[in-house]
Design a protein around this motif. Structure first.
Motif, PDB file in Angstrom:
ATOM      1  N   PHE A  35       0.818  -1.215   0.000  1.00 47.00           N
ATOM      2  CA  PHE A  35       0.000   0.000   0.000  1.00 47.00           C
ATOM      3  C   PHE A  35       0.852   1.266   0.000  1.00 47.00           C
ATOM      4  N   LYS A  36       1.814   1.376   0.903  1.00 39.53           N
ATOM      5  CA  LYS A  36       2.614   2.601   1.015  1.00 39.53           C
ATOM      6  C   LYS A  36       3.394   2.862  -0.271  1.00 39.53           C
ATOM      7  N   ASN A  37       3.967   1.822  -0.842  1.00 35.99           N
ATOM      8  CA  ASN A  37       4.727   1.961  -2.085  1.00 35.99           C
ATOM      9  C   ASN A  37       3.818   2.426  -3.224  1.00 35.99           C
ATOM     10  N   VAL A  38       2.671   1.801  -3.378  1.00 34.57           N
ATOM     11  CA  VAL A  38       1.741   2.182  -4.446  1.00 34.57           C
ATOM     12  C   VAL A  38       1.222   3.597  -4.214  1.00 34.57           C
ATOM     13  N   PHE A  39       0.878   3.926  -2.973  1.00 32.35           N
ATOM     14  CA  PHE A  39       0.340   5.242  -2.653  1.00 32.35           C
ATOM     15  C   PHE A  39       1.347   6.346  -2.961  1.00 32.35           C
ATOM     16  N   SER A  40       2.618   6.135  -2.636  1.00 26.64           N
ATOM     17  CA  SER A  40       3.618   7.191  -2.837  1.00 26.64           C
ATOM     18  C   SER A  40       4.098   7.300  -4.281  1.00 26.64           C
ATOM     19  N   THR A  41       4.037   6.236  -5.059  1.00 27.86           N
ATOM     20  CA  THR A  41       4.571   6.293  -6.418  1.00 27.86           C
ATOM     21  C   THR A  41       3.518   6.498  -7.509  1.00 27.86           C
ATOM     22  N   MET A  42       2.310   6.013  -7.297  1.00 26.78           N
ATOM     23  CA  MET A  42       1.323   6.036  -8.371  1.00 26.78           C
ATOM     24  C   MET A  42       0.301   7.160  -8.254  1.00 26.78           C
ATOM     25  N   ARG A  43      -0.102   7.470  -7.054  1.00 29.23           N
ATOM     26  CA  ARG A  43      -1.178   8.430  -6.895  1.00 29.23           C
ATOM     27  C   ARG A  43      -1.058   9.065  -5.515  1.00 29.23           C
ATOM     28  N   GLN A  44      -1.335  10.324  -5.419  1.00 26.10           N
ATOM     29  CA  GLN A  44      -1.107  11.028  -4.178  1.00 26.10           C
ATOM     30  C   GLN A  44      -2.358  11.248  -3.349  1.00 26.10           C
ATOM     31  N   SER A  45      -3.485  10.712  -3.744  1.00 25.87           N
ATOM     32  CA  SER A  45      -4.692  10.934  -2.962  1.00 25.87           C
ATOM     33  C   SER A  45      -5.609   9.710  -3.029  1.00 25.87           C
ATOM     34  N   LEU A  46      -6.387   9.580  -2.000  1.00 22.24           N
ATOM     35  CA  LEU A  46      -7.412   8.533  -1.969  1.00 22.24           C
ATOM     36  C   LEU A  46      -8.651   9.059  -2.676  1.00 22.24           C
ATOM     37  N   PRO A  47      -9.471   8.272  -3.256  1.00 20.04           N
ATOM     38  CA  PRO A  47      -9.499   6.823  -3.300  1.00 20.04           C
ATOM     39  C   PRO A  47      -8.687   6.255  -4.470  1.00 20.04           C
ATOM     40  N   PHE A  48      -8.267   5.011  -4.314  1.00 24.11           N
ATOM     41  CA  PHE A  48      -7.647   4.258  -5.405  1.00 24.11           C
ATOM     42  C   PHE A  48      -7.761   2.772  -5.097  1.00 24.11           C
ATOM     43  N   GLY A  49      -7.529   1.966  -6.111  1.00 26.92           N
ATOM     44  CA  GLY A  49      -7.641   0.518  -5.936  1.00 26.92           C
ATOM     45  C   GLY A  49      -6.368  -0.189  -6.355  1.00 26.92           C
ATOM     46  N   ILE A  50      -6.149  -1.359  -5.796  1.00 30.90           N
ATOM     47  CA  ILE A  50      -5.036  -2.230  -6.170  1.00 30.90           C
ATOM     48  C   ILE A  50      -5.647  -3.558  -6.604  1.00 30.90           C
ATOM     49  N   GLY A  51      -5.363  -3.968  -7.826  1.00 36.25           N
ATOM     50  CA  GLY A  51      -5.851  -5.239  -8.341  1.00 36.25           C
ATOM     51  C   GLY A  51      -4.711  -6.214  -8.520  1.00 36.25           C
ATOM     52  N   GLN A  52      -5.001  -7.491  -8.376  1.00 35.68           N
ATOM     53  CA  GLN A  52      -3.979  -8.505  -8.588  1.00 35.68           C
ATOM     54  C   GLN A  52      -4.618  -9.767  -9.150  1.00 35.68           C
ATOM     55  N   ILE A  53      -3.830 -10.468  -9.945  1.00 36.32           N
ATOM     56  CA  ILE A  53      -4.266 -11.723 -10.547  1.00 36.32           C
ATOM     57  C   ILE A  53      -3.201 -12.754 -10.236  1.00 36.32           C
ATOM     58  N   GLY A  54      -3.614 -13.955  -9.862  1.00 41.34           N
ATOM     59  CA  GLY A  54      -2.639 -14.993  -9.563  1.00 41.34           C
ATOM     60  C   GLY A  54      -3.293 -16.343  -9.405  1.00 41.34           C
ATOM     61  N   LYS A  55      -2.483 -17.319  -9.084  1.00 43.34           N
ATOM     62  CA  LYS A  55      -2.951 -18.686  -8.895  1.00 43.34           C
ATOM     63  C   LYS A  55      -3.121 -18.956  -7.414  1.00 43.34           C
ATOM     64  N   SER A  56      -4.110 -19.780  -7.106  1.00 41.28           N
ATOM     65  CA  SER A  56      -4.366 -20.208  -5.742  1.00 41.28           C
ATOM     66  C   SER A  56      -4.498 -21.725  -5.770  1.00 41.28           C
ATOM     67  N   PHE A  73      -6.664 -22.763  -8.920  1.00 37.41           N
ATOM     68  CA  PHE A  73      -7.635 -21.757  -9.318  1.00 37.41           C
ATOM     69  C   PHE A  73      -6.921 -20.509  -9.818  1.00 37.41           C
ATOM     70  N   ASP A  74      -7.484 -19.873 -10.836  1.00 34.34           N
ATOM     71  CA  ASP A  74      -7.067 -18.519 -11.193  1.00 34.34           C
ATOM     72  C   ASP A  74      -7.908 -17.571 -10.361  1.00 34.34           C
ATOM     73  N   GLN A  75      -7.257 -16.630  -9.741  1.00 34.84           N
ATOM     74  CA  GLN A  75      -7.944 -15.756  -8.798  1.00 34.84           C
ATOM     75  C   GLN A  75      -7.645 -14.301  -9.130  1.00 34.84           C
ATOM     76  N   MET A  76      -8.679 -13.471  -9.118  1.00 30.93           N
ATOM     77  CA  MET A  76      -8.521 -12.045  -9.383  1.00 30.93           C
ATOM     78  C   MET A  76      -9.183 -11.281  -8.243  1.00 30.93           C
ATOM     79  N   GLU A  77      -8.490 -10.233  -7.753  1.00 25.19           N
ATOM     80  CA  GLU A  77      -9.015  -9.472  -6.620  1.00 25.19           C
ATOM     81  C   GLU A  77      -8.775  -7.991  -6.826  1.00 25.19           C
ATOM     82  N   LEU A  78      -9.603  -7.220  -6.171  1.00 26.03           N
ATOM     83  CA  LEU A  78      -9.439  -5.767  -6.164  1.00 26.03           C
ATOM     84  C   LEU A  78      -9.721  -5.259  -4.759  1.00 26.03           C
ATOM     85  N   GLN A  79      -8.774  -4.524  -4.198  1.00 24.28           N
ATOM     86  CA  GLN A  79      -8.983  -3.854  -2.922  1.00 24.28           C
ATOM     87  C   GLN A  79      -9.095  -2.365  -3.198  1.00 24.28           C
TER      88      GLN A  79
END
Length: 88
Positions: A35-56, A73-79
């Motif tokens: 979160f801290k890395n994404v918040f400081s490098t990609m966008r400077q204000s809330l709201p924003f989302g982080i998505g990820q795709i992977g195997k489970s 399983f292939d799994q996709m999530e968004l926070q």
């Protein structure tokens, strides 16, 4: 406060006590750790989302036939992160 490592969610189209389910915390930990890395490098204000795709993977045991197998399983999530007042 109650401390619970599981994420509460609902199974199916209707939210009720009968459809309540819980997700393991491992499914979302990468987004919170980064979160801290994404918040400081990609966008400077809330709201924003982080998505990820992977195997489970899940180990399953069939007690009737004593079959052991691993399901993949292939799994996709968004926070979605926002200010607390906006979440209500």
């Amino acid at each position: 406060k109650r401390f619970n490592l599981l994420f509460e969610t609902s199974i199916g189209p209707v939210v009720s006590d009968k459809s309540k389910s819980y997700l393991r915390p491992e499914t979302a930990q990468g987004a919170y750790i980064n979160f801290k890395n994404v918040f400081s490098t990609m966008r400077q204000s809330l709201p924003f989302g982080i998505g990820q795709i992977g195997k489970s993977y899940r180990n399953e045991i069939s007690p009737g036939n004593f079959i052991f197998r691993t399901r993949e399983f292939d799994q996709m999530e968004l926070q979605w992160f926002c200010e607390e007042d906006d979440a209500k």
